[in-house]
Design an enzyme around this catalytic site. Structure first.
Site, short mmCIF file in Angstrom:
data_model
loop_
_atom_site.label_atom_id
_atom_site.label_comp_id
_atom_site.label_asym_id
_atom_site.label_seq_id
_atom_site.Cartn_x
_atom_site.Cartn_y
_atom_site.Cartn_z
N ASP A 156 0.88 -1.17 0.00
CA ASP A 156 0.00 0.00 0.00
C ASP A 156 0.91 1.22 0.00
O ASP A 156 1.79 1.35 0.87
CB ASP A 156 -0.87 -0.03 1.26
CG ASP A 156 -1.89 1.10 1.32
OD1 ASP A 156 -1.62 2.18 0.76
OD2 ASP A 156 -2.95 0.91 1.94
N VAL A 157 0.75 2.13 -0.97
CA VAL A 157 1.67 3.26 -1.07
C VAL A 157 1.58 4.21 0.11
O VAL A 157 2.44 5.08 0.27
CB VAL A 157 1.47 4.04 -2.39
CG1 VAL A 157 1.84 3.19 -3.59
CG2 VAL A 157 0.06 4.61 -2.50
N ASN B 104 1.75 5.59 -10.18
CA ASN B 104 0.42 5.59 -10.77
C ASN B 104 -0.71 5.41 -9.77
O ASN B 104 -1.83 5.81 -10.05
CB ASN B 104 0.36 4.47 -11.82
CG ASN B 104 -1.06 4.11 -12.21
OD1 ASN B 104 -1.73 4.86 -12.90
ND2 ASN B 104 -1.52 2.96 -11.73
N TYR C 141 -9.53 15.37 -5.02
CA TYR C 141 -8.86 14.85 -6.21
C TYR C 141 -8.21 15.99 -6.98
O TYR C 141 -7.04 15.90 -7.39
CB TYR C 141 -9.87 14.12 -7.08
CG TYR C 141 -9.27 13.24 -8.15
CD1 TYR C 141 -8.89 11.92 -7.86
CD2 TYR C 141 -9.09 13.71 -9.44
CE1 TYR C 141 -8.35 11.11 -8.84
CE2 TYR C 141 -8.55 12.90 -10.43
CZ TYR C 141 -8.18 11.60 -10.13
OH TYR C 141 -7.65 10.80 -11.11
N THR D 52 -11.19 2.99 -16.89
CA THR D 52 -10.58 2.09 -15.92
C THR D 52 -11.56 1.86 -14.76
O THR D 52 -12.56 2.58 -14.63
CB THR D 52 -9.27 2.68 -15.36
OG1 THR D 52 -9.59 3.83 -14.54
CG2 THR D 52 -8.32 3.09 -16.47
#
Length: 249
Positions: free
Chosen positions: A62-63, A89, A156, A191
């Site tokens: 998990d980043v 990404n 976002y 996506t």
């Protein structure tokens, strides 16, 4: 420039743009290290790449786990002896995203993955890139990172704008070390992240969007530019860009 002998680390590689990037870079000759939260999906992508004649490994993480990210960066360098390309990404959004609905938990989730997760991966990759005298970072931002969109929400928009600034900051400081950064800002891409929208778009709309494979080709193009070329930004959208038309979106 050939990617033969190069090592690429891709986050969010279990689907969507990350999977497409991994496949494209492997087709170009790079060894790809695949990271993401879904180990089964990473293994699926790796198997497909190897079956097609490529070279791949998986490093589930998990980043937002800084220790796990740092360990993955060290592991790649120790096993492969180098790290040439980082494709940062991994990204998320939340369904309750407008100012009227978002809470601080949702805000933090988006910012932790979309911005802090990118920074964590960059910090994990930089020591190896500096030691070897160069490297390429490709950060996946968004059309919303250049043109704020009501559809995507404030968290976002803010996080993806910040990724653009982060990429330029990296070029300012690390170009002298042979390290360059490209920020890719795609419009709507078909996506799985679209499934998390308050109203997911129908299939006929998704068919007109950018496809993950389109981004894979763009990422490979950036990776194949010679080391003296820094492709600072790529802003790309579907020909029928619904973000120009809030009613249609």
């Amino acid at each position: 420039m050939s990617l033969e002998g190069q090592v690429a680390w891709i986050t969010g590689a279990g689907g969507g743009i990350g999977e497409a990037a991994a496949r494209a870079l492997a087709e170009g000759g790079a060894h790809v290290a695949l990271s993401g939260r879904r180990a089964a999906e990473l293994e699926r992508v790796a198997r497909d790449i190897v079956a097609a004649g490529g070279s791949a490994e998986t490093l589930p993480l998990d980043v937002t786990d800084d220790a796990a990210v740092a360990e993955a960066g060290r592991a790649i360098a120790e096993r492969r002896g180098r790290l040439d390309i980082l494709v940062a990404n991994a990204g998320v959004n939340v369904p309750r995203r407008s100012f009227a609905e978002v809470d601080m938990a949702g805000w933090r989730k988006v910012v932790d993955v979309n911005l802090n997760g990118v920074m964590s991966c960059v910090l994990a990759a930089l020591p190896t890139m500096r030691a070897q005298g160069g490297g390429l970072v490709i950060m996946i931002s968004s059309w919303a990172g250049r043109h704020a969109a009501r559809l995507t929400g404030p968290a976002y928009n803010a996080s993806k704008h910040a990724v653009v600034a982060l990429s330029h900051s990296l070029n300012m400081e690390e170009g002298v070390n042979g390290i360059r950064s490209t920020v890719v800002m795609p419009g709507e891409v078909n996506t799985p992240i679209l499934d998390g929208r308050p109203v997911p778009p129908p299939e006929e709309e998704r068919a007109r969007m950018l496809q993950a494979a389109d981004l894979g080709r763009i990422i490979r193009f950036a990776a194949e530019t010679p080391p003296h070329v820094c492709l600072n930004e790529i802003l790309v959208a579907p020909t029928r860009n619904r973000l120009f038309d809030p009613i249609g979106a």
